[in-house]
Design a protein around this motif. Structure first.
Motif, PDB file in Angstrom:
ATOM      1  N   ARG A 153     -71.503   9.567  -9.755  1.00  0.00           N
ATOM      2  CA  ARG A 153     -71.939  10.723  -8.957  1.00  0.00           C
ATOM      3  C   ARG A 153     -72.920  10.309  -7.872  1.00  0.00           C
ATOM      4  O   ARG A 153     -72.910  10.856  -6.777  1.00  0.00           O
ATOM      5  CB  ARG A 153     -72.569  11.787  -9.862  1.00  0.00           C
ATOM      6  CG  ARG A 153     -71.562  12.633 -10.612  1.00  0.00           C
ATOM      7  CD  ARG A 153     -72.214  13.811 -11.291  1.00  0.00           C
ATOM      8  NE  ARG A 153     -73.306  13.442 -12.170  1.00  0.00           N
ATOM      9  CZ  ARG A 153     -73.196  13.190 -13.469  1.00  0.00           C
ATOM     10  NH1 ARG A 153     -72.027  13.260 -14.049  1.00  0.00           N
ATOM     11  NH2 ARG A 153     -74.245  12.874 -14.187  1.00  0.00           N
ATOM     12  N   ARG A 154     -73.777   9.384  -8.197  1.00  0.00           N
ATOM     13  CA  ARG A 154     -74.762   8.948  -7.195  1.00  0.00           C
ATOM     14  C   ARG A 154     -74.097   8.199  -6.052  1.00  0.00           C
ATOM     15  O   ARG A 154     -74.613   8.153  -4.939  1.00  0.00           O
ATOM     16  CB  ARG A 154     -75.826   8.070  -7.849  1.00  0.00           C
ATOM     17  CG  ARG A 154     -76.803   8.842  -8.698  1.00  0.00           C
ATOM     18  CD  ARG A 154     -77.984   7.989  -9.107  1.00  0.00           C
ATOM     19  NE  ARG A 154     -77.613   6.893  -9.971  1.00  0.00           N
ATOM     20  CZ  ARG A 154     -77.722   6.896 -11.293  1.00  0.00           C
ATOM     21  NH1 ARG A 154     -78.181   7.960 -11.905  1.00  0.00           N
ATOM     22  NH2 ARG A 154     -77.364   5.842 -12.007  1.00  0.00           N
ATOM     23  N   ASP A 155     -72.953   7.557  -6.375  1.00  0.00           N
ATOM     24  CA  ASP A 155     -72.172   6.863  -5.367  1.00  0.00           C
ATOM     25  C   ASP A 155     -73.001   5.871  -4.566  1.00  0.00           C
ATOM     26  O   ASP A 155     -72.872   5.763  -3.340  1.00  0.00           O
ATOM     27  CB  ASP A 155     -71.482   7.869  -4.444  1.00  0.00           C
ATOM     28  CG  ASP A 155     -70.329   7.230  -3.702  1.00  0.00           C
ATOM     29  OD1 ASP A 155     -70.088   7.629  -2.541  1.00  0.00           O
ATOM     30  OD2 ASP A 155     -69.692   6.313  -4.262  1.00  0.00           O
TER      31      ASP A 155
ATOM     32  N   ASP B 249     -72.303   8.599 -20.350  1.00  0.00           N
ATOM     33  CA  ASP B 249     -73.144   9.454 -19.496  1.00  0.00           C
ATOM     34  C   ASP B 249     -73.689   8.666 -18.305  1.00  0.00           C
ATOM     35  O   ASP B 249     -73.702   9.156 -17.174  1.00  0.00           O
ATOM     36  CB  ASP B 249     -74.316  10.038 -20.295  1.00  0.00           C
ATOM     37  CG  ASP B 249     -73.880  11.035 -21.346  1.00  0.00           C
ATOM     38  OD1 ASP B 249     -72.718  11.484 -21.313  1.00  0.00           O
ATOM     39  OD2 ASP B 249     -74.721  11.355 -22.225  1.00  0.00           O
ATOM     40  N   GLU B 250     -74.133   7.436 -18.560  1.00  0.00           N
ATOM     41  CA  GLU B 250     -74.696   6.607 -17.492  1.00  0.00           C
ATOM     42  C   GLU B 250     -73.635   6.246 -16.456  1.00  0.00           C
ATOM     43  O   GLU B 250     -73.891   6.303 -15.252  1.00  0.00           O
ATOM     44  CB  GLU B 250     -75.312   5.333 -18.077  1.00  0.00           C
ATOM     45  CG  GLU B 250     -75.845   4.363 -17.055  1.00  0.00           C
ATOM     46  CD  GLU B 250     -76.984   4.910 -16.207  1.00  0.00           C
ATOM     47  OE1 GLU B 250     -77.190   4.391 -15.087  1.00  0.00           O
ATOM     48  OE2 GLU B 250     -77.678   5.847 -16.638  1.00  0.00           O
ATOM     49  N   VAL B 251     -72.457   5.872 -16.896  1.00  0.00           N
ATOM     50  CA  VAL B 251     -71.379   5.518 -15.966  1.00  0.00           C
ATOM     51  C   VAL B 251     -71.019   6.718 -15.089  1.00  0.00           C
ATOM     52  O   VAL B 251     -70.853   6.578 -13.870  1.00  0.00           O
ATOM     53  CB  VAL B 251     -70.148   5.003 -16.740  1.00  0.00           C
ATOM     54  CG1 VAL B 251     -68.925   4.894 -15.846  1.00  0.00           C
ATOM     55  CG2 VAL B 251     -70.455   3.656 -17.387  1.00  0.00           C
TER      56      VAL B 251
END
Length: 167
Positions: free
Chosen positions: A78-80, A71-73
């Motif tokens: 997504r935050r890029d 989930d963290e990865v």
């Protein structure tokens, strides 16, 4: 809180050193590892009713931790965002000893491994978990675990300068 819940919480507390060791092998950075352990323990405590008595608590926790890391990865992707880790400047101007150099080399080599190899190496080589237990914790067939472990070992050997260790 029932007596069973208190016992389960005590068992969970006893697992913390193993969880932290696994998290450090997976997460690359101490702070990320601490956050991963905290997230996994919070999820476990929130969902204690989902743990089945008579099953292995450590396998359940390692599976929660694996899923939390995935989930963290995904969230990071997504935050890029690309931020240099704080540790990158931690040793500026400090004389490195051979042990520190070896630790950094191993950490860098582990960091270059794909997640599936790093997870397997973290459980089997770092935590010392048996192959069957690690396969159960990761919810993969034992053959998949052994092939990922073999590929991960070869990649680490190559990155560290061959079977003997460091270049």
């Amino acid at each position: 809180m029932s007596v069973g819940e208190v016992d389960l919480r005590d068992e969970l507390a006893a697992l913390l050193p193993r969880l932290r060791r696994f998290a450090r092998s997976v997460a690359r950075h101490r702070e990320d590892a601490d956050d991963l352990v905290q997230t996994a323990v919070e999820r476990a405590l929130r969902h204690l009713d989902q743990w089945q008595a008579g099953t292995r608590l450590d396998s359940w926790m390692f599976r929660i931790m694996k899923n939390a890391w995935i989930d963290e990865v995904r969230a990071r992707a997504r935050r890029d965002e690309v931020n240099a880790p704080e540790e990158a400047g931690a040793t500026v101007g400090v004389s490195e000893t051979s042990a520190q150099i070896a630790r950094l080399s191993i950490a860098a080599a582990m960091g270059r491994l794909p997640d599936e190899q790093r997870l397997v190496i973290g459980l089997v080589l770092v935590d010392g978990m048996a192959y069957r237990e690690a396969a159960d914790a990761l919810d993969i067939p034992i053959g998949t675990l052994t092939s990922r472990l073999a590929r991960g070992r070869l990649a680490l050997q190559a990155a560290l300068g061959g079977p003997g260790g460091f270049e």
